[in-house]
Design a protein around this motif. Structure first.
Motif, PDB file in Angstrom:
ATOM      1  N   ALA A 115      39.741  71.266  -8.349  1.00  0.00           N
ATOM      2  CA  ALA A 115      39.813  69.871  -9.144  1.00  0.00           C
ATOM      3  C   ALA A 115      39.895  68.678  -8.197  1.00  0.00           C
ATOM      4  CB  ALA A 115      41.007  69.889  -9.837  1.00  0.00           C
ATOM      5  N   GLN A 116      40.399  68.706  -6.935  1.00  0.00           N
ATOM      6  CA  GLN A 116      40.516  67.682  -5.906  1.00  0.00           C
ATOM      7  C   GLN A 116      39.351  67.484  -5.351  1.00  0.00           C
ATOM      8  OE1 GLN A 116      43.385  68.330  -2.822  1.00  0.00           O
ATOM      9  NE2 GLN A 116      43.570  66.078  -2.495  1.00  0.00           N
ATOM     10  N   ILE A 117      38.476  68.688  -4.923  1.00  0.00           N
ATOM     11  CA  ILE A 117      37.511  68.259  -4.256  1.00  0.00           C
ATOM     12  C   ILE A 117      36.291  67.627  -5.284  1.00  0.00           C
ATOM     13  CG2 ILE A 117      35.353  69.963  -3.541  1.00  0.00           C
ATOM     14  CD1 ILE A 117      37.466  71.730  -2.380  1.00  0.00           C
ATOM     15  N   MET A 118      36.240  68.474  -6.620  1.00  0.00           N
ATOM     16  CA  MET A 118      35.555  67.741  -7.577  1.00  0.00           C
ATOM     17  C   MET A 118      35.695  66.292  -7.652  1.00  0.00           C
ATOM     18  SD  MET A 118      35.206  70.516 -10.653  1.00  0.00           S
ATOM     19  CE  MET A 118      34.310  72.176 -10.096  1.00  0.00           C
ATOM     20  N   GLY A 119      36.931  65.853  -7.917  1.00  0.00           N
ATOM     21  CA  GLY A 119      37.219  64.107  -8.391  1.00  0.00           C
ATOM     22  C   GLY A 119      36.827  63.239  -6.953  1.00  0.00           C
ATOM     23  N   MET A 120      37.100  64.038  -5.646  1.00  0.00           N
ATOM     24  CA  MET A 120      36.987  62.848  -4.392  1.00  0.00           C
ATOM     25  C   MET A 120      35.566  63.148  -4.171  1.00  0.00           C
ATOM     26  SD  MET A 120      40.209  63.399  -2.181  1.00  0.00           S
ATOM     27  CE  MET A 120      40.306  61.661  -2.033  1.00  0.00           C
ATOM     28  N   VAL A 121      34.722  64.029  -4.367  1.00  0.00           N
ATOM     29  CA  VAL A 121      33.235  64.190  -4.120  1.00  0.00           C
ATOM     30  C   VAL A 121      32.500  63.150  -5.053  1.00  0.00           C
ATOM     31  CG1 VAL A 121      31.221  65.372  -3.993  1.00  0.00           C
ATOM     32  CG2 VAL A 121      33.463  66.339  -2.782  1.00  0.00           C
ATOM     33  N   ASP A 122      32.961  63.283  -6.329  1.00  0.00           N
ATOM     34  CA  ASP A 122      32.349  62.504  -7.252  1.00  0.00           C
ATOM     35  C   ASP A 122      32.532  61.105  -7.195  1.00  0.00           C
ATOM     36  OD1 ASP A 122      30.824  64.347  -9.191  1.00  0.00           O
ATOM     37  OD2 ASP A 122      31.927  63.011 -10.854  1.00  0.00           O
ATOM     38  N   ARG A 175      42.757  62.886   2.640  1.00  0.00           N
ATOM     39  CA  ARG A 175      42.183  62.023   3.854  1.00  0.00           C
ATOM     40  C   ARG A 175      40.772  62.229   3.936  1.00  0.00           C
ATOM     41  NH1 ARG A 175      41.437  62.864   8.692  1.00  0.00           N
ATOM     42  NH2 ARG A 175      42.307  64.871   8.778  1.00  0.00           N
ATOM     43  N   LEU A 176      40.589  63.427   4.116  1.00  0.00           N
ATOM     44  CA  LEU A 176      38.969  63.928   4.320  1.00  0.00           C
ATOM     45  C   LEU A 176      38.051  63.120   3.012  1.00  0.00           C
ATOM     46  CD1 LEU A 176      36.940  65.483   5.835  1.00  0.00           C
ATOM     47  CD2 LEU A 176      37.512  67.512   4.395  1.00  0.00           C
ATOM     48  N   GLY A 177      38.429  63.359   1.712  1.00  0.00           N
ATOM     49  CA  GLY A 177      38.135  62.635   1.030  1.00  0.00           C
ATOM     50  C   GLY A 177      37.657  61.485   0.833  1.00  0.00           C
ATOM     51  N   ARG A 178      38.591  60.607   1.511  1.00  0.00           N
ATOM     52  CA  ARG A 178      38.513  59.187   1.541  1.00  0.00           C
ATOM     53  C   ARG A 178      37.624  58.801   2.830  1.00  0.00           C
ATOM     54  NH1 ARG A 178      44.147  59.415   0.717  1.00  0.00           N
ATOM     55  NH2 ARG A 178      44.425  59.395   2.916  1.00  0.00           N
ATOM     56  N   GLU A 179      37.188  59.816   3.788  1.00  0.00           N
ATOM     57  CA  GLU A 179      36.510  60.004   4.805  1.00  0.00           C
ATOM     58  C   GLU A 179      34.972  60.171   4.440  1.00  0.00           C
ATOM     59  OE1 GLU A 179      37.959  61.925   7.886  1.00  0.00           O
ATOM     60  OE2 GLU A 179      39.770  60.709   8.100  1.00  0.00           O
ATOM     61  N   LEU A 180      34.765  60.679   3.474  1.00  0.00           N
ATOM     62  CA  LEU A 180      33.411  61.317   3.174  1.00  0.00           C
ATOM     63  C   LEU A 180      32.164  60.352   3.525  1.00  0.00           C
ATOM     64  CD1 LEU A 180      33.838  63.579  -0.020  1.00  0.00           C
ATOM     65  CD2 LEU A 180      33.480  64.368   2.362  1.00  0.00           C
ATOM     66  N   GLN A 181      32.302  59.145   2.907  1.00  0.00           N
ATOM     67  CA  GLN A 181      31.059  58.215   3.146  1.00  0.00           C
ATOM     68  C   GLN A 181      31.031  58.074   4.579  1.00  0.00           C
ATOM     69  OE1 GLN A 181      32.462  55.013   0.424  1.00  0.00           O
ATOM     70  NE2 GLN A 181      30.700  55.769  -1.199  1.00  0.00           N
ATOM     71  N   ARG A 182      32.090  57.821   5.380  1.00  0.00           N
ATOM     72  CA  ARG A 182      31.915  57.490   6.742  1.00  0.00           C
ATOM     73  C   ARG A 182      31.350  58.743   7.385  1.00  0.00           C
ATOM     74  NH1 ARG A 182      37.257  54.001   6.368  1.00  0.00           N
ATOM     75  NH2 ARG A 182      37.492  55.579   4.730  1.00  0.00           N
ATOM     76  N   SER A 225      48.844  65.635 -15.676  1.00  0.00           N
ATOM     77  CA  SER A 225      47.954  65.750 -14.493  1.00  0.00           C
ATOM     78  C   SER A 225      47.339  67.073 -14.499  1.00  0.00           C
ATOM     79  CB  SER A 225      48.888  65.841 -13.119  1.00  0.00           C
ATOM     80  OG  SER A 225      50.053  66.714 -13.280  1.00  0.00           O
ATOM     81  N   GLN A 226      48.170  68.091 -14.948  1.00  0.00           N
ATOM     82  CA  GLN A 226      47.521  69.655 -15.001  1.00  0.00           C
ATOM     83  C   GLN A 226      45.880  69.532 -15.970  1.00  0.00           C
ATOM     84  OE1 GLN A 226      50.990  71.707 -16.517  1.00  0.00           O
ATOM     85  NE2 GLN A 226      51.383  72.538 -14.197  1.00  0.00           N
ATOM     86  N   ALA A 227      46.455  68.862 -17.230  1.00  0.00           N
ATOM     87  CA  ALA A 227      45.394  68.703 -18.246  1.00  0.00           C
ATOM     88  C   ALA A 227      44.199  68.034 -17.494  1.00  0.00           C
ATOM     89  CB  ALA A 227      45.896  68.173 -19.494  1.00  0.00           C
ATOM     90  N   THR A 228      44.465  66.746 -16.791  1.00  0.00           N
ATOM     91  CA  THR A 228      43.366  65.938 -15.960  1.00  0.00           C
ATOM     92  C   THR A 228      42.696  67.079 -15.120  1.00  0.00           C
ATOM     93  OG1 THR A 228      44.681  63.837 -16.271  1.00  0.00           O
ATOM     94  CG2 THR A 228      42.879  64.123 -14.643  1.00  0.00           C
ATOM     95  N   ALA A 229      43.449  67.792 -14.587  1.00  0.00           N
ATOM     96  CA  ALA A 229      42.818  68.702 -13.452  1.00  0.00           C
ATOM     97  C   ALA A 229      41.869  69.720 -14.025  1.00  0.00           C
ATOM     98  CB  ALA A 229      43.483  69.314 -12.483  1.00  0.00           C
ATOM     99  N   ILE A 230      42.187  70.308 -15.215  1.00  0.00           N
ATOM    100  CA  ILE A 230      41.656  71.245 -15.877  1.00  0.00           C
ATOM    101  C   ILE A 230      40.452  70.769 -16.719  1.00  0.00           C
ATOM    102  CG2 ILE A 230      41.659  72.635 -18.021  1.00  0.00           C
ATOM    103  CD1 ILE A 230      44.377  73.397 -17.397  1.00  0.00           C
TER     104      ILE A 230
END
Length: 456
Positions: free
Chosen positions: A130-137, A177-184, A97-102
């Motif tokens: 890393a979370q922001i990048m993944g969820m926004v993408d 939760r916010l990342g899941r709501e982005l489209q809405r 998980s750390q390697a994936t985030a990096i």
């Protein structure tokens, strides 16, 4: 090609060797602090040390991400025996998980300048970056490309929402939760359209056989909340030997039975000893508590909605039920038409600040007066639902400045109240699309050309 690894360590005098020496010095200082006797009142220095080390880890992870990006750009892995940089990170002690985030950060350094800058300045953690990048993408990939053809603009607006939340202290769960709501959040119109499609496709069907029946219903999320609230209100607590499905079935039968009693209609009596008789004889929540069936408290749909969402502001948090279901703006407006409103003031960091007094939008005397004059639902296309089953509704909405007075009040049944708000939202978005095409400037407010008012 010979391997370029250095099993005995980095070459003497190299940059890698100097970094290794620096890290060794940092660890020596940290270990020394563990054995040191601090004078009374100076123990807080241990907390300072922890804060420095924690912040340093984030900075190191960001440096690793930049280095990983450079390795991928230059092809530096060639001849090292490693297929991926993530594999190299795992070999040297990083978890998957750390390697994936990096690597997530390494792959998107140029796409998220605001988030990277916030991480560099210590305003958000590396894990949040890393979370922001993944969820926004993910949100960018799932967007409606016809409605949002500019992926960079969509990404920038989503990034701003996520970074602002992370900087304000939103926890990891809230950020997910916010990342899941982005489209809405970025396109409430799309959420509204999906809701309207589900509502238009609503239905129920009953199939019977010689020994019983099957009942199947489907519809929109707002209707589901109403149904579940009513069923939960009539469902006895577990522990009486019935399954959850049986308790829901018995609750549905009781609701129908209550309606027949309220209207003074005969309640069919099943044959003694039949399955239907056994279901109707099952324990009821009102029987268990000793309360009369009449006068039970009204089933509640609890909804948290921001004023910005009612005003259709872009990026506003969607309305959320106490079951965690997201509702579109029209459903939130419909529920807010006749309800107990409670003002809740929150701070993004401190959380709850103040709860105002609850008040009913329409007082009982006003509703009784409307019922005496209207008799039935006042839907403009006609409706025969009795007034006692209707909700008070503002002709000019309360959040648009409408007053709670007889001249601004009407009675609408639940179905037509929701229908009204769906039509209003459709008119609002139609006007917005027209303004976008013609370059007309929106002067703020709900709808400058009055389309919402006409749709009511």
């Amino acid at each position: 090609m010979a391997s370029q690894q250095h099993p005995s360590g980095p070459p003497p005098g190299s940059r890698a060797q100097r970094i290794q020496a620096g890290l060794t010095g940092v660890l020596d200082q940290a270990h020394g602090a563990l054995a040191e006797d601090f004078p009374a009142g100076a123990q807080h220095l241990l907390c300072d040390l922890l804060a420095v080390l924690a912040a340093g880890l984030g900075a190191l992870d960001l440096a690793l991400a930049r280095l990983a990006a450079r390795i991928n750009q230059t092809g530096a892995l060639a001849g090292t025996g490693h297929a991926t940089v993530a594999g190299l990170l795992r070999e040297h002690g990083r978890s998957s998980s750390q390697a994936t985030a990096i690597m997530t950060v390494a792959d998107h350094l140029d796409d998220y300048p605001q988030a990277v800058r916030a991480a560099e300045e210590g305003r958000i953690a590396f894990a949040q970056l890393a979370q922001i990048m993944g969820m926004v993408d993910k949100a960018v990939g799932g967007r409606d490309a016809e409605r949002h053809p500019d992926a960079a603009d969509y990404r920038g607006r989503a990034e701003h929402i996520m970074v602002t939340a992370a900087e304000s202290g939103v926890a990891d769960g809230g950020l997910k939760r916010l990342g899941r709501e982005l489209q809405r959040r970025l396109c409430p119109q799309e959420h509204e359209e999906r809701h309207r499609e589900a509502y238009a496709d609503r239905g129920a069907e009953t199939t019977a056989n010689a020994f019983g029946f099957n009942f199947h219903a489907w519809g929109d999320a707002a209707s589901e909340e109403i149904l579940r609230a009513a069923l939960d209100h009539h469902t006895a607590p577990p522990g009486d030997g019935r399954t959850i499905k049986q308790r829901r079935y018995d609750a549905l039968i009781q609701i129908c039975e209550n309606s027949l009693h309220a209207e003074g209609l005969p309640v069919p009596t099943p044959a003694e000893g039949s399955d239907v008789a056994a279901a109707l004889a099952a324990p009821r929540p009102d029987q268990a508590s000793g309360k009369r069936r009449r006068g039970m408290s009204r089933p509640q749909v609890n909804l948290v909605v921001s004023l910005d969402a009612l005003l259709l502001k872009e990026g506003a948090e969607p309305a959320t039920t106490d079951r965690g279901r997201l509702l579109p703006p029209s459903a939130a407006r419909a529920f807010a038409s006749d309800c107990v409103l409670r003002r809740v003031v929150t701070d993004p960091v401190k959380g709850l600040v103040d709860i105002g007094r609850a008040r009913r939008t329409f007082p009982a005397p006003l509703l009784q007066a409307l019922g005496a004059t209207a008799g039935t639902c006042q839907w403009e296309e006609g409706c025969s639902v009795p007034a006692r089953w209707c909700q008070g509704d503002h002709r000019t909405e309360w959040w648009e400045g409408g007053t709670t007075t007889p001249s601004n009040a009407q009675l609408l049944c639940g179905r037509h109240n929701r229908e009204k708000h769906m039509r209003r939202l459709e008119a609002h978005y139609r006007a917005r699309r027209h303004n976008t095409r013609t370059g007309k400037h929106e002067a703020g407010g709900d709808d400058e050309d009055g389309a919402l008012g006409r749709a009511a």
